[in-house]
Design an enzyme around this catalytic site. Structure first.
Site, mmCIF file in Angstrom:
data_model
loop_
_atom_site.group_PDB
_atom_site.id
_atom_site.type_symbol
_atom_site.label_atom_id
_atom_site.label_comp_id
_atom_site.label_asym_id
_atom_site.label_seq_id
_atom_site.Cartn_x
_atom_site.Cartn_y
_atom_site.Cartn_z
ATOM 1 C CE LYS A 49 -3.917 2.050 2.579
ATOM 2 N NZ LYS A 49 -4.818 1.907 3.744
ATOM 3 C CB SER A 123 -8.055 4.019 2.858
ATOM 4 O OG SER A 123 -7.205 3.293 3.716
ATOM 5 C CB SER A 147 -8.324 1.009 5.510
ATOM 6 O OG SER A 147 -8.793 2.313 5.687
#
Ligand SMILES: [Zn+2]
Lengths: 447, 430
Positions: A49, A123, A147
């Site tokens: 990420k 997210s 997330s």
């Protein structure tokens, strides 16, 4: 067998990685899974990420403030993956600094691989999309309030968020340090377990990271909490009821409970998260790294303000809220109270979790279209996290897994366990996957 | 009239407070890392030895300590602060509710806290540079109650405080940075960042005069932050800092709570109190003892060793001589010999000290000269040199000639000879 072992057993041919990168590149234009693609030449591919530092690779947390920032060091989790022979594939898209539930708070939102008109979830949007399109791949993702669970559910992959403090956060660009957990997305519980075993464990660079005694408790009890189903759409509840029936059929004892204090979880979460975030984001002032303000003739306050204009609207909103709730005159009413509420919720939930798992729908709504999600006002959008927030607020491990495909789109449930019962969740997944086959629309890199 | 202080003490640990960078780099921006530069993704990890030194300071200042300490973030924007927040302490500091006694005075210590130093700003005419070597250096902040009464009291308090810090092993050559809070009337004025005791006392005096003049003319003192201009000898208005409202303190969630149970710390040594006790017990002059002991570990070592073996007078004499001839590192046995020689009225000069320091021994069998014989010889000398007494009345230096002559004959302490000579001259005058 995990797909990791399977991958190493198969003959991949010479230009496997070149073809892989080419194919990803082709699809990425449509789905926006990756912010940057590396130059992988060996090992089982893993993505990271974009809020986790990879030495020498642009790491921006999808923020203009960190545009062109190249970290001088690897996050511990990255270091451990590389050392174990995994191959770094690329940086995955996300909501700016992790601020969002639908992956829309960034320059080029990721799109759902099952239907590009739909959101990927946030997210960790890119991590979920990458996992959903790649046959052999695991994603290092991160969750603060949901997330990992949300995008994993929307994209039909396994999302594992371990107990707070089990995976080092060194190298993670902070959103809210007391809530941030690095986790894993994969196509199976076995893959997630294998990666967890590689990356977990104490780290001299993160004071909150520990080596606990893990337990593996599966009591056969599953609790369904009213406050974690109230407000879910009819459609979501219809599917969820079928899941409960199916689990009952497998011998699980399903019990309903109510826990009123969970109604305060979202408020407590947003107060703590924004308070911490507003201090974490204070360091971005436009002159040491990332976006550079060159107006050195300005007074320093004007210089900083000028640079900080470059935060996105959601980041600005959270800085404003977070700065307010920790101000001296209101701190006791917001920040301090939120900490107390968190403590109470931890105690209450820990009491339930020692007797069994908690199961709930990941989101109260089915995967929304991008258009629908964009039309939500901030408060409605924050409330959409109400089912994923409690375990995140309290640091309990949880997994998000797909259990049905109504209208061809995956729908997910979230299973939560007590602190350090991480392996019990991974064990549950193995059992679940023995009777349920996940579906994927793409299988890039298949052998 | 109330003066309170915030004293910042930089700790000389090997590494910085929250990272492993060296704490003593000379060349600018060479001891830096992602953590002390505030890079995204970096995390603080507490330096245990800083915790232990800070605990030692809290204990030495008679503070209460909690079982656990925690750290908070104090947010403000300034170019020297890489994270735009400083990691410091608030509700669970290293120590609280302590006090320092000096002479008949006592000043309360409100709190002792451990925090990180910001980077160093280097201002040039056209631009400003930042040296991050200092960013993250451990600082202990000592906050006093506003109980210091005047500039003289301020000087005494700081003398005592510096002595305590000296005996905790803190390098007090690096001058302390101190903020002064002064209020003559209702409102409190803060004078920021004054360096060195002399400047501090001057700054306090000037600020008091300024406030007094305002109050005398019926005006109000504005609550504000000022800075001291050394050159002009005045305090001046300075930049408004953020208020507590804006600092928005929250716990630093990257750091856990730290238990103080089992943390080792240096036992404090109160030289001021020791000087006082010795003065009482041995009837010595307290000021002389303080002068010798407050900042001298060796003096204290030698005194403690010899205290019940030799007279306090000869010990003090011996220590003073060692200080004069740069021989403070002398070992206890040699010191003992030296003090014994002095006690017997023998002579100790630079040669003697050097001999002892280089491992030699000295003859402590002082020549036995009967007082009557010595007196007789002195009188003979005076009588032999006619006009010597008249000369002495005009020029007292003549005294030295007689002492010198006598020392050629006997290995005696010149002070002893001078003492006898003085007596004889006095008798003659009668
Ligand atoms: Zn450093």
């Amino acid at each position: 067998m995990s797909s990791i072992s399977e991958f190493y057993e198969k003959d991949r041919g010479e230009d496997y990685y070149n073809r892989l990168i080419e194919e990803i590149g082709g699809l990425n234009g449509k789905l926006n899974a990756f912010n940057a693609i590396g130059s992988i030449s060996e090992g089982f591919p893993f993505s990271v990420k974009d809020n986790i530092c990879v030495k020498g690779i642009e790491t921006t947390a999808s923020s203009k403030m960190l545009g062109s920032y190249v970290p001088p060091f690897n996050a511990t989790v990255v270091e451990r993956m590389l050392k174990k022979g995994f191959g770094f594939l690329g940086k995955t898209n996300m909501d700016e600094f992790g601020f969002g539930s639908f992956g829309l708070n960034c320059a080029k939102p990721a799109r759902n691989p099952f239907n590009e008109k739909y959101v990927a979830g946030g997210s960790s949007s890119g991590a979920a999309v990458a996992t959903s399109i790649l046959k052999y791949h695991v994603a290092i993702a991160e969750s603060t309030g949901g997330s990992i669970s949300t995008p994993a559910a929307f994209c039909g992959v396994v999302g594992f968020t371990p107990t707070y403090g089990t995976i080092s956060r060194y190298g993670l660009i902070d959103y809210a340090n007391s809530l941030d957990k690095i986790g894993i997305m994969a196509r199976s519980g076995d893959d997630a377990r294998e990666v967890f075993d590689v990356v977990r464990g104490s780290d001299g660079n993160d004071a909150t990271c520990t080596d606990p005694d893990y337990h593996d408790r599966n009591t056969g009890n599953i609790f369904v909490i009213d406050e974690l189903t109230n407000g879910a759409s009819e459609e979501v509840m219809r599917e969820f009821s079928r899941l409960l029936d199916s689990l009952a059929g497998k011998g699980y004892r399903i019990e309903r409970k109510s826990l009123k204090i969970l109604e305060k979880a979202v408020a407590s979460y947003y107060v703590i998260a924004t308070a911490e975030a507003s201090t974490n984001l204070a360091k971005y002032t436009g002159f040491k790294y990332g976006l550079k303000n060159d107006k050195f003739y300005q007074k320093y306050n004007d210089f900083f303000s000028d640079a900080r204009e470059n935060f996105g609207i959601e980041a600005k909103r959270r800085i404003a809220i977070g700065t307010f709730v920790r101000g001296a005159s209101v701190k006791d009413r917001y920040y301090v109270k939120a900490l107390k509420v968190r403590r109470l919720i931890i105690n209450e939930l820990a009491g339930i979790l020692k007797d069994g798992f908690i199961l709930n729908p990941v989101m109260p709504i089915k995967t929304p279209s991008i258009e629908e999600a964009e039309s939500l006002d901030p408060l409605t959008s924050y409330k959409a996290d109400m089912f994923t927030i409690p375990p995140n607020l309290c640091g309990f491990p949880h997994v998000s897994f797909t259990y049905a495909y109504p209208d061809g789109m995956p729908i997910g449930a979230q299973l939560t366990a007590g602190h350090f019962d991480d392996y019990a969740l991974l064990g549950f997944l193995k059992e679940w996957e023995s009777g349920f086959k996940y579906r994927f629309r793409y299988d890039i890199g298949a052998l | 009239m109330k003066i309170g202080l915030e004293v910042h003490v930089a700790l000389q640990t090997n590494t910085k407070l929250f990272c492993r960078c060296r704490n003593d780099a000379a060349e600018v921006n060479t001891a830096i890392c992602p953590t002390c530069m505030g890079f995204p993704g970096s995390k603080p990890v507490l330096n245990g030895s800083a915790l232990s030194i800070a605990l030692g300071i809290a204990k030495a200042l008679n503070c209460k300590t909690r079982e656990k300490v925690s750290f908070i973030r104090k947010v403000y924007f300034y170019p020297d602060l890489p994270k735009s927040y400083q990691i410091t302490q608030l509700d669970e500091p290293m120590g609280y509710d302590g006090g320092v006694e000096y002479g008949k005075r006592k000043v309360g210590i409100r709190r002792v806290q451990l925090e990180e130093d910001p980077a160093r700003i280097i201002r040039e005419e056209e631009y400003t540079l930042i040296d991050f070597n200092r960013s993250g250096v451990p600082l202990v902040e000592i906050v006093t109650e506003p109980e210091i009464v005047d500039p003289e009291d301020l000087r005494s308090f700081l003398f005592e405080l510096e002595s305590i810090l000296y005996y905790l092993g803190i390098d007090i050559e690096k001058e302390l940075k101190i903020d002064l809070n002064i209020s003559l009337g209702r409102n409190r004025v803060e004078v920021k960042n004054v360096t060195g005791i002399r400047n501090l006392v001057d700054a306090a005096r000037h600020e008091m005069e300024r406030q007094k003049a305002l109050l005398d003319s019926g005006k109000d003192v504005v609550a504000e932050t000022r800075s001291y201009n050394e050159g002009k000898g005045v305090t001046e208005e300075s930049r408004e800092k953020e208020s507590d409202e804006e600092y928005g303190y929250i716990y630093d969630p990257d750091l856990t709570e730290y238990s103080l149970t089992g943390v080792e710390f240096a036992k404090p040594l109160m030289a001021g109190k020791i000087a006082h006790d010795y003065a009482e017990r041995y009837g010595a002059n307290e000021d002389t003892l303080r002068e010798l002991l407050m900042f001298n570990r060796d003096a204290l070592r030698l005194l403690e060793h010899a205290k019940d073996r030799r007279s306090m007078k000869s010990i003090i004499n011996a220590i003073s001589l060692l200080r004069k001839y740069n021989g403070m590192e002398m070992d206890e046995d040699s010191f003992d010999q030296m003090a014994m020689l002095l006690e017997k009225g023998g002579y100790v000069g630079e040669e003697t000290v050097k001999k002892l320091l280089s491992g030699g021994s000295i003859d402590i069998n002082v020549e036995e000269v009967k007082v009557e014989d010595l007196d007789r010889e002195i009188l003979e000398l005076i009588n032999k040199n006619e006009g010597l007494i008249e000369e002495y009345e005009k020029n007292p230096k003549t005294f030295n000639f007689i002492v010198g002559e006598m020392m050629k004959k006997h290995k005696l302490n010149p002070r002893y000879i001078a003492e006898r000579l003085g007596k004889l001259l006095e008798e003659r005058r009668k």
